[in-house]
Each structure stands twice: as C-alpha cells, then as structure tokens.
Design a protein around this motif. Structure first.
Motif, PDB file in Angstrom:
ATOM      1  N   ASN A  31       9.163  -6.945  -6.422  1.00  0.00           N
ATOM      2  CA  ASN A  31       8.823  -7.996  -5.470  1.00  0.00           C
ATOM      3  C   ASN A  31       8.408  -7.401  -4.126  1.00  0.00           C
ATOM      4  OD1 ASN A  31       9.801  -9.560  -7.563  1.00  0.00           O
ATOM      5  ND2 ASN A  31      11.686 -10.134  -6.505  1.00  0.00           N
ATOM      6  N   THR A  32       9.187  -6.423  -3.649  1.00  0.00           N
ATOM      7  CA  THR A  32       8.850  -5.791  -2.381  1.00  0.00           C
ATOM      8  C   THR A  32       7.523  -5.054  -2.483  1.00  0.00           C
ATOM      9  OG1 THR A  32      11.155  -5.621  -1.688  1.00  0.00           O
ATOM     10  CG2 THR A  32       9.611  -4.077  -0.692  1.00  0.00           C
ATOM     11  N   ALA A  33       7.284  -4.359  -3.602  1.00  0.00           N
ATOM     12  CA  ALA A  33       6.001  -3.695  -3.797  1.00  0.00           C
ATOM     13  C   ALA A  33       4.850  -4.703  -3.804  1.00  0.00           C
ATOM     14  CB  ALA A  33       6.017  -2.901  -5.108  1.00  0.00           C
ATOM     15  N   TRP A  34       5.077  -5.848  -4.409  1.00  0.00           N
ATOM     16  CA  TRP A  34       4.059  -6.906  -4.482  1.00  0.00           C
ATOM     17  C   TRP A  34       3.633  -7.348  -3.082  1.00  0.00           C
ATOM     18  CZ3 TRP A  34       1.894  -9.837  -8.605  1.00  0.00           C
ATOM     19  CH2 TRP A  34       1.312 -11.060  -8.244  1.00  0.00           C
ATOM     20  N   TYR A  35       4.625  -7.645  -2.239  1.00  0.00           N
ATOM     21  CA  TYR A  35       4.290  -8.132  -0.899  1.00  0.00           C
ATOM     22  C   TYR A  35       3.762  -7.012  -0.007  1.00  0.00           C
ATOM     23  CZ  TYR A  35       6.240 -12.458  -2.506  1.00  0.00           C
ATOM     24  OH  TYR A  35       6.445 -13.603  -3.241  1.00  0.00           O
ATOM     25  N   ALA A  36       4.255  -5.807  -0.199  1.00  0.00           N
ATOM     26  CA  ALA A  36       3.694  -4.683   0.542  1.00  0.00           C
ATOM     27  C   ALA A  36       2.239  -4.461   0.151  1.00  0.00           C
ATOM     28  CB  ALA A  36       4.522  -3.427   0.287  1.00  0.00           C
TER      29      ALA A  36
END
Length: 300
Positions: A31-36
């Motif tokens: 999820n964090t990679a997605w938004y980053a």
C-alpha cells in the motif's frame, strides 16, 4: 533514485453486498509503495520485494503490481506456497480483519541472504514494517537485519513503520524485541503512539519519539490517531497541531497511504511539516474510498 518496499502482498476480500465479496490485492508495505509510486516523480523507481507462488493467483498478483508501475524484479517465486488472504469487515467505517497466511509465500522472502542482498544492491531507500519482520522466521529475520545493516553501511536510507501486530508473534516481548532491533537499523521511524503506548508503555507521544531517537533514528514522526503528532528531527522534538478529520468510509490503508504521501514529499525535498500535511491529505482521500488502494489517477 530507487525506493524498495519489502513485505507481503495479500489477497484482499472486501464486502460487495450481502454474503458477496470482492477480491483485490493489498498489504501494508505494498500500500505504501502504491501511494509512493503515485506521488513520486518519474525519475524515481519504486520496486516491491516479496515472494509469491507459481499459482494463477500469484500470476494475477504479479500483473497487478507491475500494472501499477511498481517494479517486480525483487519478487521471487516459491515452488509450493501461495499468497496469503485476508477478509475485511466494516462497521461505521472501522475495519476488522480475518487472516489466512500460514502458507504465505511471502514468509520466505528473506530465506536466501545472497538473493536478498542482490535485490537491495541498487536501492537508495528501503522501506520495511513490523509486519515485514513479523511474518519471517528467526533465520529470515536475521537475514533481513543483515541486509538492512549492510545497505545502511553503504549510505542507503532505511525507513521503518513498527506497525505492531501482536497476532504475528508468540508473545508481546518477542514483538517488542524484534521491533527494537529493527529500529536500530532505521534512519526514519514512523510509529503510531496508541500501539507504542500499549506495548512499550510510552507515557506520551514525546516519549515514543525519544525512545526511537535513542535507538539511532535521525527522524521520527509519531502518528497519533488524528490528534497532535510529534516530529523529531535535527535534534529537536516538537508537537504538530491536530489536522482536519473526516467521517471515513473505510479506514483500511489510512496509515499506509499517509506513509506513502509523507515519504514521497520528504524524498523530493519537502520540509518535514509540509510532508506531514501531504501525508494527511492523501490519507483523508483514501479513507473516503472502499479498500486499501485508491486508484492512482483519482489522487489529488
């Protein structure tokens, strides 16, 4: 520049009506990679490091990650394991989870230390969470710590969200020991005070920041459930004012999206307080959307 996020992508089942379920893919570090990925400029590469199986669902997962513009060169295959699965149930926007992950391929992501070292060789920033370390066995965890230590010794930046999840551990003491050991290897730590207070006994948000600074972090942002946060950087600790709150549709992925927004801003030169505001803006959008992953094109 390259950000590598390490952890477990799972199959997500969320409600689609009475006794109907919608499937997707998510997981805290994905999820964090997605938004980053959605927020970083094109000259940044974002990769995901995990392990998946050889089954059709793993193939779909791989295509999904790649289709989001997230690199898959750090995804290894396990011959017999499959992805983990979780089910979200919602009540008034707050979620509860049921997990099936004992046979998750991601639990083996750090089994091969040489492969792990190679997969991180060209990373500039490495992101891990408490779930990343919680799904590994003792040997895998030691391999990951060695890889992080080696990367940091070469000037790489390590970012750690403790994301305390006691159900992944034999007991609270084991979780706290492993969290502390991982924090010793981190430059930036992004804890949540309510969890830290429960498991480490921190009496205040400042106490949480001070504890992680003492372990060697140069930057600590203590999230506080929408109330005043604490930012520690450059030798100072200061409180940040509470920010706007909205009635959530689904809080799944709120903290992960905040981290993605915060890191994207920090890694492109924004001051920490500006990055906090950006992370909060992204999280407010995400909690108004069902599921953990909001379409990248809809982010403002």
């Amino acid at each position: 520049m390259k950000l590598v996020s390490i952890g477990e992508c799972m199959v997500e089942l969320s409600g689609a009506g009475a006794d109907l379920w919608r499937s997707g893919f998510a997981g805290d570090t994905l999820n964090t990679a997605w938004y980053a990925r959605a927020l970083l400029p094109a000259d940044w590469t974002v990769d995901y490091l995990t392990a998946i199986g050889n089954d059709p669902l793993s193939e779909r997962m791989l295509r999904f990650i790649a289709g989001a513009g997230i690199g898959t060169g750090g995804i290894r295959r396990h011959p017999s394991r499959v992805p983990g699965l979780y089910m979200i149930e919602l009540q008034d926007g707050e979620r509860s989870f049921t997990y099936w992950r004992d046979n998750s391929a991601a639990r083996t992501l750090a089994d091969d230390p040489a492969w792990l070292k190679g997969a991180l060789a060209d990373a500039d920033v490495i992101y891990v969470s408490g779930i990343t370390i919680g799904i590994l066995d003792d040997a895998g965890r030691a391999n990951l710590w060695a890889a992080l230590s080696g990367a940091r010794a070469k000037g790489r930046q390590v970012v750690f969200d403790p994301n305390l999840r006691p159900r992944l551990w034999p007991d609270g003491d084991a979780m706290c020991r492993a969290t502390t050991e991982t924090a010793r290897l981190a430059d930036i730590v992004l804890p949540s005070h309510d969890d830290e207070a429960q498991w480490f006994g921190d009496a205040s948000v400042e106490a949480t920041a001070e504890r992680y600074l003492a372990l060697g972090a140069s930057e600590v942002l203590v999230k506080n459930g929408g109330a005043e946060m604490v930012l520690a950087e450059g030798g100072t600790i200061r409180r940040l004012p509470a920010m706007e709150r909205v009635k959530p549709v689904d809080t799944t992925g709120a903290g992960d999206s905040f981290n993605g927004g915060y890191l994207a801003a920090r890694l492109t030169g924004a001051p920490a307080e500006q990055a906090v505001r950006r992370g909060h803006e992204i999280a407010m959008q995400v909690v108004g959307h069902p599921g953990a992953l909001m379409p990248m094109a809809d982010l403002a």
